[in-house]
Design a protein around this motif. Structure first.
Motif, short mmCIF file in Angstrom:
data_model
loop_
_atom_site.label_atom_id
_atom_site.label_comp_id
_atom_site.label_asym_id
_atom_site.label_seq_id
_atom_site.Cartn_x
_atom_site.Cartn_y
_atom_site.Cartn_z
N ASP A 448 0.82 -1.22 0.00
CA ASP A 448 0.00 0.00 0.00
C ASP A 448 0.85 1.26 0.00
N LYS A 449 2.19 1.09 -0.03
CA LYS A 449 3.13 2.21 0.01
C LYS A 449 2.98 3.03 1.28
N ASN A 450 2.59 2.35 2.37
CA ASN A 450 2.51 2.98 3.67
C ASN A 450 3.84 2.75 4.38
N TRP A 451 4.82 3.54 3.99
CA TRP A 451 6.19 3.30 4.43
C TRP A 451 6.36 3.52 5.94
N GLN A 452 5.63 4.50 6.49
CA GLN A 452 5.73 4.74 7.92
C GLN A 452 5.28 3.51 8.72
N ARG A 453 4.14 2.91 8.31
CA ARG A 453 3.66 1.72 8.99
C ARG A 453 4.62 0.55 8.81
N ALA A 454 5.20 0.42 7.62
CA ALA A 454 6.16 -0.65 7.35
C ALA A 454 7.37 -0.52 8.26
N ASP A 455 7.84 0.72 8.47
CA ASP A 455 8.99 0.94 9.35
C ASP A 455 8.64 0.62 10.79
N GLU A 456 7.42 0.98 11.22
CA GLU A 456 7.00 0.68 12.58
C GLU A 456 6.97 -0.83 12.83
N LEU A 457 6.46 -1.57 11.84
CA LEU A 457 6.39 -3.03 11.99
C LEU A 457 7.77 -3.66 11.96
N ARG A 458 8.67 -3.08 11.16
CA ARG A 458 10.05 -3.58 11.14
C ARG A 458 10.70 -3.41 12.52
N ASP A 459 10.48 -2.24 13.14
CA ASP A 459 11.02 -1.98 14.47
C ASP A 459 10.43 -2.93 15.51
N GLU A 460 9.12 -3.24 15.34
CA GLU A 460 8.48 -4.16 16.27
C GLU A 460 9.08 -5.56 16.15
N LEU A 461 9.33 -5.97 14.92
CA LEU A 461 9.95 -7.27 14.70
C LEU A 461 11.37 -7.30 15.27
N TYR A 462 12.08 -6.19 15.12
CA TYR A 462 13.45 -6.11 15.63
C TYR A 462 13.47 -6.24 17.15
N SER A 463 12.46 -5.63 17.81
CA SER A 463 12.38 -5.73 19.27
C SER A 463 12.14 -7.16 19.73
N LEU A 464 11.58 -7.99 18.83
CA LEU A 464 11.33 -9.40 19.14
C LEU A 464 12.50 -10.30 18.76
N GLY A 465 13.55 -9.68 18.18
CA GLY A 465 14.74 -10.44 17.84
C GLY A 465 14.83 -10.85 16.38
N TYR A 466 14.00 -10.24 15.51
CA TYR A 466 14.00 -10.60 14.09
C TYR A 466 14.41 -9.39 13.25
N LYS A 467 15.40 -9.58 12.41
CA LYS A 467 15.87 -8.54 11.52
C LYS A 467 15.25 -8.75 10.14
N VAL A 468 14.68 -7.69 9.57
CA VAL A 468 14.03 -7.77 8.27
C VAL A 468 14.80 -6.95 7.25
N GLU A 469 15.11 -7.59 6.13
CA GLU A 469 15.78 -6.90 5.03
C GLU A 469 14.91 -7.03 3.79
N ASP A 470 14.67 -5.92 3.08
CA ASP A 470 13.86 -5.94 1.87
C ASP A 470 14.74 -6.23 0.67
N THR A 471 14.43 -7.32 -0.04
CA THR A 471 15.18 -7.72 -1.23
C THR A 471 14.25 -7.76 -2.43
N GLU A 472 14.80 -7.97 -3.61
CA GLU A 472 13.99 -8.04 -4.83
C GLU A 472 12.99 -9.20 -4.77
N SER A 473 13.32 -10.26 -4.05
CA SER A 473 12.45 -11.42 -3.96
C SER A 473 11.51 -11.37 -2.77
N GLY A 474 11.57 -10.26 -1.99
CA GLY A 474 10.68 -10.13 -0.86
C GLY A 474 11.42 -9.86 0.44
N GLN A 475 10.74 -10.01 1.56
CA GLN A 475 11.32 -9.76 2.87
C GLN A 475 12.21 -10.93 3.30
N LYS A 476 13.45 -10.63 3.67
CA LYS A 476 14.39 -11.63 4.17
C LYS A 476 14.46 -11.46 5.68
#
Length: 479
Positions: A448-476
């Protein structure tokens, strides 16, 4: 390409209305409760059909509706609207219930690897089209009004009503001792537009030429949305076998009456039921399972998909946890083999997999595999070919991997994505359900190109111990 047509009760050669163009409409989910395993099987096999048609060279326009109003508890046009019922059950508004369970449906489909439709149509967003279709039927003399109840379709106006289900209309008339809706002229007549009753105070209600407040009948929704996105005639219409005697019979009646007897659907494709441990699925029996039940027991959704592929879509299937456990082992074995082939193939593998010139050995397997798929979706036969490929010592690693990737274009198991595991990423389907939901929510935010929400969810995942990287094939995802 061959498909079994419910109308003719035969497997027929598939010839679309327009050369290489296919309009396919799938009856969608009624979003008043959780999507369960029976739904997952039906929509997964729809996905296999669409993938197979596209692989065979057809340009498929895939339309699937969302029933978010008008589906009464009884096919006899009685009882409570399922959305209103769901709202009371979960103590929420009908709009909130509809959106929440629609989101759950799409999440379930994504986890199963099912392709999204080209057009997803909510019934509440096509009210004007539904009213216009009822007005057309009224102008042609096919309707009558029951005071205080609604606008009904008069099935006696058609000589061939119920042909899809081979209904014995005279027998039905003889057996109709009590009319479920007072005022119906024939037991098979059905509601096109229902009136809101005094004091009912429905949350979903619209003005119409026939009443100040009312709502559409379930059947008119599908005809109106299919016609709006595809046209007056469809190549393929899918649904469960329970839709044959009422819902689809009524779709045919109203659609063909409105268009001057143009055949509404050329090929009717119906899926059989999924039993759970030999019984009908029911919350009262404690056997009502969802995708989260699969995840919480540490099964991969692709193991469930693989299990569904072992049966034919027209055959009843019996789900057991033991069968899924066996399918999980099979899926693990397949994943391991794919990774071994990729590793053994070295840097040439990727280029080889893109080759358009199969060897003689490959071509034989390709022919056998796609003959099975294009003969009314005999998925179990196609899987047997796949396992033969893996055992064939005359094929090179590159040939095997190339074949698996081509087979997977219709199987939809995501075999090419398995390569990402070598780089240290986690296969998202093995993660805890809560983490998996956050990843899915983040993907939707990115879509949906809601980048602010995407960043918030990435930070939430990071707080749980998961690192998310955006690649051409999707979220790593790494842990």
């Amino acid at each position: 390409m061959k498909l079994y047509n419910t109308m003719s009760r035969q497997v027929e050669e598939f010839v679309p209305l327009q050369d290489k163009k296919v309009g396919l409409y799938a009856c969608g989910f009624t979003v008043y409760d959780f999507t369960h395993l029976g739904h997952l099987r039906k929509y997964t096999m729809d996905d296999v059909l669409i993938r197979t048609l596209r692989h065979a060279g057809y340009e498929v326009t895939f339309v699937q509706n969302v029933t978010d109003v008008g589906h009464l508890a009884s096919d006899a046009d009685t009882g409570e609207d399922k959305l209103e019922k769901g709202a009371k059950k979960y103590h929420k508004s009908v709009w909130d219930v509809a959106r929440e369970f629609e989101e759950y449906f799409w999440r379930s489909m994504d986890l199963m690897g099912n392709l999204r439709p080209d057009h997803s149509t909510r019934a509440t967003e096509y009210i004007a089209e539904q009213i216009e279709l009822v007005k057309t039927l009224e102008a042609k003399g096919y309707t009558y009004i029951i005071d205080g109840d609604g606008v009904y379709f008069d099935t006696s106006k058609l000589d061939d009503y119920g042909a899809l289900a081979r209904l014995d209309i005279e027998h039905l008339k003889e057996g109709a001792r009590v009319e479920t809706v007072p005022g119906k002229r024939n037991p098979t007549d059905f509601a096109l537009w229902k009136f809101e009753r005094p004091g009912e105070d429905r949350a979903m209600s619209w003005p119409s030429p026939w009443s100040e407040r009312g709502f559409p009948g379930w059947h008119i929704e599908c005809s109106a949305m299919a016609m709006a996105k595809i046209g007056p005639q469809l190549d393929v219409h899918t649904g469960g076998i329970d839709h044959i005697p009422v819902h689809h019979a009524n779709e045919i009646a109203q659609s063909e009456a409105a268009t001057g007897k143009k055949p509404f659907v050329k090929y009717w494709v119906h899926h059989n039921f999924l039993q759970i441990e030999g019984e009908k699925m029911s919350k009262s029996l404690g056997n009502f399972y969802t995708i989260d039940d699969i995840l919480q027991r540490n099964f991969d959704p692709m193991a469930l998909r693989l299990l569904f592929l072992t049966g034919h879509y027209r055959s009843e299937m019996n789900f057991t946890w033991a069968a899924l456990e066996g399918s999980q082992k099979t899926w693990n074995r397949l994943k391991t083999k794919v990774m071994e082939l990729h590793a053994a193939g070295g840097p040439e593998t990727e280029a080889s997999a893109q080759s358009t010139s199969p060897s003689t050995g490959e071509q034989d397997y390709l022919t056998r595999f796609f003959e099975a798929m294009e003969n009314d979706l005999h998925t179990s036969e196609a899987l047997a070919v796949m396992w033969q490929v893996l055992k064939d010592e005359t094929l090179s690693n590159q040939e095997k991997l190339r074949l698996l990737y081509q087979f997977d274009q219709v199987l939809g198991l995501g075999l090419e994505k398995l390569e990402a595991d070598e780089a240290g990423s986690i296969e998202t389907k093995t993660l805890p359900a809560a983490v998996q939901k956050l990843i899915a929510d983040r993907q939707r935010a990115r879509d949906d190109k809601n980048w602010q929400r995407a960043d918030e969810l990435r930070d939430e995942l990071y707080s749980l111990g998961y690192k998310v990287e955006d690649t051409e094939s999707g979220q790593k995802v790494t842990h």
